[in-house]
Design an enzyme around this catalytic site. Sequence first.
Site, PDB file in Angstrom:
ATOM      1  CG  HIS A 109      -1.920  -0.924   1.092  1.00  8.98           C
ATOM      2  ND1 HIS A 109      -1.941  -2.928   1.797  1.00  8.98           N
ATOM      3  CD2 HIS A 109      -3.160  -0.589   0.531  1.00  8.98           C
ATOM      4  CE1 HIS A 109      -3.616  -2.770   0.947  1.00  8.98           C
ATOM      5  NE2 HIS A 109      -3.950  -1.795   0.508  1.00  8.98           N
ATOM      6  N   GLY A 110       2.331   1.045   0.022  1.00 11.10           N
ATOM      7  CA  GLY A 110       2.497   2.197   0.459  1.00 11.10           C
ATOM      8  C   GLY A 110       3.788   1.951   1.265  1.00 11.10           C
TER       9      GLY A 110
END
Lengths: 337, 476
Positions: free
Chosen positions: B323-324
């Site tokens: 996600h990041g």
Amino acid sequence: MKKFLLKVSFFAVYAFLLQVVFPIMIDPYNVFHTEHIRANGVDCNKNYVKMKYILNNPERFDSFVFGSSRVGVIHTEKIPGERAYNMAYTGGLPSEHLANIKTFLKNNIHPVKIYIGVDSVSYMVDPEMHISSQMHCPYEYLADDPYYFFTLYCNPLIAFESLKTILTKKSEVDTDTFYQYGWWYKYNQESKIDWESENVKPTILGILNDKVFRNALNDIKETVRLCRENSIELIIFTNPMHNITYMASVKDCRYFEFLEELSSITEFYNFSSLNDITLSNDCYIETSHYKAEVGDMILNVICSDEIYPELYAQGFGVKVTKDNAEEFISMLKYQLE
Amino acid sequence: MLFNSWQFGIFLPIVFAVYWSIPQRFRCFVILVSSYWFYMSWNIKYVTLILFTTIISFTSAILIERTDNQRTKKFILTSAVIACLGVLFTFKYVNFFSENLVYILNLFTIHLHPITLKLLLPVGISFYTFQTLGYVIDVYRGDTKAEKNFGIYAAFISFFPQLVAGPIERTNNLMPQIKAHHEFNYEQAVYGMKLMTWGFFKKLCIADVLAVYSDRVFNDVYSFKGFALILAAFFFTIQIYCDFSGYSDIARGCSKLFGIELMQNFRSPYFSSSIKEFWSRWHISLSTWFRDYVYIPLGGNRVSRFRHNVNLMITFIVSGLWHGANWTFVIWGSLHGFAQVIENAFMNHNETHGIKRAFRVVCVFVFCMFAWVFFRANNINEALYVFMNMFSGTINTAWFRNGFKYVYMNMRNLMHVSFCLIVLFIWDYLSLKRDIISRITSCRVPALRFAFCIGLISLVILFRTISNAVFVYFQF
């Protein structure tokens, strides 16, 4: 496929009528009818409407009075020797006034004089809040983004709410005054509240936030610089806040700190203190707006150098500069004791 | 171009008209061209990356299929995975890993400067990279045949409704549909329009409205305390669900217009009674991807309990990192992994009903809400600040009132949000057991069907907010 396309077309037409046609026709905030505003039950987006009007009539006025709705009582026809227009709008903030002045200059409108009324609203309300507000969205934001303009104002929900007012004709607007002078509070306005009631409360808008506080002062500083660069005479004055609102501003909203910072940026005329005007309910419509008669007194001081001796001693009409700011604010603090 | 932009409003009807006007054999080409056009509208340079990934994975799959030698197959697979992940790593993770490596080396008094690449993260790169990886791995495993037609394969990877934010499609679901002959299906197209409308409601009337409040807090966290922080966490919890599931619904609805069925990505996840159930209902395409390509290859649950828990944690940490590139995402993933470990150890996964289930549902929701704080916060310090100050101050009616005041939410906005949340709650609750759109569509009373359509369109128009906000998951 034909059946599907017919169905989609039907619903698309419905959506278009609801989303676009109906809101533009009703136009509660008069952004599509800037040259002939109607009474729609809500306050029009005066920032947008007035700016559009001035930009379409660039030669008509040579000086402007900016501020929040509190400045809306200033009867500009009383300003001697100027073709003045009251550019105040609901919730007007320093960043918005600055943007308006820049727009004027960009469109070759060079005011001779600009007056700006400030008070606790100026540094308590976050300009960001206005961007998504139909009533407050600044002209520059809308003019730069036509897509946002249409999506903000093509709002059928608000249009429905205005319908009732339009159909029952319960609201009126004086278009002559609006386009000739810009103010919207007449003389002999009656107070809107029962002053004897226990529920009289101060009018404090916004929330104290250091970033917003600093930004407001920076905007005023930038306005001073811009006006100096363009040879515009800038006069800043503090609105005479009702004593209840004034006390709350002083106690909870860093008002004195604001005045100190303001005095380091520019000189200003002070009308806000505990004086016979701010202590008199007869001078106020409610705890936020002073009456037009008080507005005339402000103009007499600023434009005609009139002094009201007893009020002057109480801080009303004092020209605050860097040299006397400390002493003056001490006097204001002393009044509270 | 965003789904809720006027450009898409022009793009979609044109593509729809051209798609159904031309012979079947050219329709794949229309999908390909329109998808690349759609992707180029974000940034024309991005196309080179997706093209690179497409070529690498296409070629690798064919080579894997042609080779009988297992070692060679593995080598080709590994090379393809490294190449595709390498692109993703370069654009998304190199700065993060470089900074952390330098930090660790500094602890051993080896002083270096981190590499900082100033690269814009291409939209959708995490999604299409995983889609290509899934394809290559499926070919390697023999689960699917390698596609010989580059155009069809490229259309599969770049199919515009799901290109930038999923669902991450599986080869065996989407590829055959891209190739298949489609006749225009009225019911499918109508369903698609209704689904898109519902997606727009979630995005425009809920997600974008709540984003204003949650962003205000999370972008300046230290200026807020007390109930305002709780409100921001709650709003973000709903925002990310409506934003992402709204996008997925629009993507699915849009695909149905072309006769293509994408997988369902969300199934009322906030009505889950356990974290395990939550992940069977939230971002289903990603969770099943990680299950099939990470968790199961690691051994899944067919190993010792300790190893099973390790597999869970690895899967969720990697999922968080997907996600990041920030430790906040790693912590978010770890929290979910840890919660599942605890659940497996102590919880009875038998189906529950009534008050017991309702209590569990609330607990899962609250857990997710707190975990989302890490997901949304800019860094760990800000996330910890939120937790430490959520309950600060004297809790009384003024505490609640001030919370709304500090996020600039007035009574009107509160009523708007509450109404929309009630609609969402009812829809999601009813969706647990039935497909609402199908039920309405099959209703024999035309007036009811008509009222549903008019009502849904009116809801979107009346309650939408004005925002140029991108879909949250575009940043992945």
